[in-house]
Scaffold this active site. Sequence first.
Site, PDB file in Angstrom:
ATOM      1  N   HIS A  71       2.749   3.283  -9.046  1.00  0.00           N
ATOM      2  CA  HIS A  71       2.637   1.826  -9.230  1.00  0.00           C
ATOM      3  C   HIS A  71       3.896   1.285  -9.928  1.00  0.00           C
ATOM      4  O   HIS A  71       4.398   0.227  -9.579  1.00  0.00           O
ATOM      5  CB  HIS A  71       1.389   1.473 -10.031  1.00  0.00           C
ATOM      6  CG  HIS A  71       0.098   1.830  -9.339  1.00  0.00           C
ATOM      7  ND1 HIS A  71      -0.160   1.500  -8.026  1.00  0.00           N
ATOM      8  CD2 HIS A  71      -1.016   2.480  -9.774  1.00  0.00           C
ATOM      9  CE1 HIS A  71      -1.369   1.922  -7.686  1.00  0.00           C
ATOM     10  NE2 HIS A  71      -1.900   2.528  -8.722  1.00  0.00           N
ATOM     11  N   LEU A  99      11.547 -20.501  -3.666  1.00  0.00           N
ATOM     12  CA  LEU A  99      10.480 -19.619  -3.151  1.00  0.00           C
ATOM     13  C   LEU A  99       9.204 -19.735  -3.989  1.00  0.00           C
ATOM     14  O   LEU A  99       9.261 -19.721  -5.215  1.00  0.00           O
ATOM     15  CB  LEU A  99      10.992 -18.168  -3.197  1.00  0.00           C
ATOM     16  CG  LEU A  99       9.967 -17.068  -2.902  1.00  0.00           C
ATOM     17  CD1 LEU A  99       9.523 -17.120  -1.446  1.00  0.00           C
ATOM     18  CD2 LEU A  99      10.545 -15.700  -3.238  1.00  0.00           C
ATOM     19  N   ASP A 135       0.829  -1.208   0.000  1.00  0.00           N
ATOM     20  CA  ASP A 135       0.000   0.000   0.000  1.00  0.00           C
ATOM     21  C   ASP A 135       0.860   1.254   0.000  1.00  0.00           C
ATOM     22  O   ASP A 135       1.947   1.275   0.586  1.00  0.00           O
ATOM     23  CB  ASP A 135      -0.906  -0.024   1.239  1.00  0.00           C
ATOM     24  CG  ASP A 135      -2.077   0.927   1.097  1.00  0.00           C
ATOM     25  OD1 ASP A 135      -2.309   1.432  -0.020  1.00  0.00           O
ATOM     26  OD2 ASP A 135      -2.750   1.178   2.113  1.00  0.00           O
TER      27      ASP A 135
HETATM   28  C1  FPP Z   1      -1.895   0.024  -3.384  1.00  0.00           C
HETATM   29  O1  FPP Z   1      -1.450   1.357  -3.354  1.00  0.00           O
HETATM   30  C2  FPP Z   1      -1.282  -0.697  -4.498  1.00  0.00           C
HETATM   31  C3  FPP Z   1      -1.948  -1.288  -5.523  1.00  0.00           C
HETATM   32  C4  FPP Z   1      -3.420  -1.246  -5.648  1.00  0.00           C
HETATM   33  C5  FPP Z   1      -1.246  -1.969  -6.631  1.00  0.00           C
HETATM   34  C6  FPP Z   1       0.004  -2.729  -6.289  1.00  0.00           C
HETATM   35  C7  FPP Z   1       0.746  -2.970  -7.558  1.00  0.00           C
HETATM   36  C8  FPP Z   1       2.092  -2.928  -7.700  1.00  0.00           C
HETATM   37  C9  FPP Z   1       3.021  -2.770  -6.598  1.00  0.00           C
HETATM   38  C10 FPP Z   1       2.727  -3.058  -9.062  1.00  0.00           C
HETATM   39  C11 FPP Z   1       2.617  -4.335  -9.774  1.00  0.00           C
HETATM   40  C12 FPP Z   1       2.622  -5.576  -8.962  1.00  0.00           C
HETATM   41  C13 FPP Z   1       3.179  -6.750  -9.311  1.00  0.00           C
HETATM   42  C14 FPP Z   1       2.993  -7.930  -8.421  1.00  0.00           C
HETATM   43  C15 FPP Z   1       4.025  -6.921 -10.497  1.00  0.00           C
HETATM   44  P1  FPP Z   1      -2.537   2.519  -3.496  1.00  0.00           P
HETATM   45  O2  FPP Z   1      -2.712   2.807  -4.958  1.00  0.00           O
HETATM   46  O3  FPP Z   1      -3.789   2.126  -2.786  1.00  0.00           O
HETATM   47  O4  FPP Z   1      -1.822   3.703  -2.764  1.00  0.00           O
HETATM   48  P2  FPP Z   1      -2.517   4.888  -1.928  1.00  0.00           P
HETATM   49  O5  FPP Z   1      -3.262   4.242  -0.799  1.00  0.00           O
HETATM   50  O6  FPP Z   1      -1.354   5.710  -1.467  1.00  0.00           O
HETATM   51  O7  FPP Z   1      -3.423   5.621  -2.876  1.00  0.00           O
END
Ligand code: FPP
Length: 228
Positions: free
Chosen positions: A19, A113, A2
């Site tokens: 992201h 893993l 997050d």
């Molecule tokens: C949450 O942060 C994150 C996500 C919804 C997406 C996670 C994706 C990645 C890390 C990239 C790709 C992943 C893989 C496994 C290759 P948020 O957008 O909710 O952040 P915020 O709460 O600060 O708005």
Amino acid sequence: MDGNGRWAARHGNTRTFGHEQGIEAVRSTVEGAGEIGISWLTLFAFSTENWSRPREEVEALMGLLVYAIEAETDNLMKNNVTVRVIGDTGMLPGHVKEKLHSCIDRLKNNTGLKVVLALSYSSKWEITEAVRKIAADACASKISPADINSELFEKYLSTAGIPDPELLIRTSGEYRISNFLLWQIAYSELYFTEKLWPDFRKEDLFEAIADFQCRERRFGMTSEQIAG
Ligand code: FPP
């Protein structure tokens, strides 16, 4: 994982950029987990609820997933990693499913893993699906209501065969579970860090594990029983 959006805002950039930066954190965390001999690592990459985000952000996340699979599969192969997906994968666009399945297939004989990607996943979806399948099997007389216990129930979850997490890490200073593995984390240790996901590195994983190693896990018993 997050905090990508907040990381981007703090750096005066778009949520998609946040992201993208999150992928480096994934790479470092997977590498670190492999280095110290962790058997299972589950990454909550996209929740059922995330489908409600703006269309452009959902498309960007799907694109990033495909990009990450293409860019990382060789490396995962070299590091003896397998990948498994949990979630309502029927919701994923066809090209994402194809890429995922070919990556999973290529890595399937590895023995190191095991990375579990939670994609289009939510615990309430998973538990509801399990109940639906149990009810169908009971109606078809494949099981009887008297057979239903927690071992049987677990066989109907998308995590069947995966051990319950020992440690759950949530980044970005949020103290919530957000519909993640609600059944499976009954006795997991919880670790919260203020770090935003794009800043998370293997050293942060090691710090969380060092903290976990100082916990006393009693599973409802007393300290004396555990010591004995
Ligand atoms: C949450 O942060 C994150 C996500 C919804 C997406 C996670 C994706 C990645 C890390 C990239 C790709 C992943 C893989 C496994 C290759 P948020 O957008 O909710 O952040 P915020 O709460 O600060 O708005």
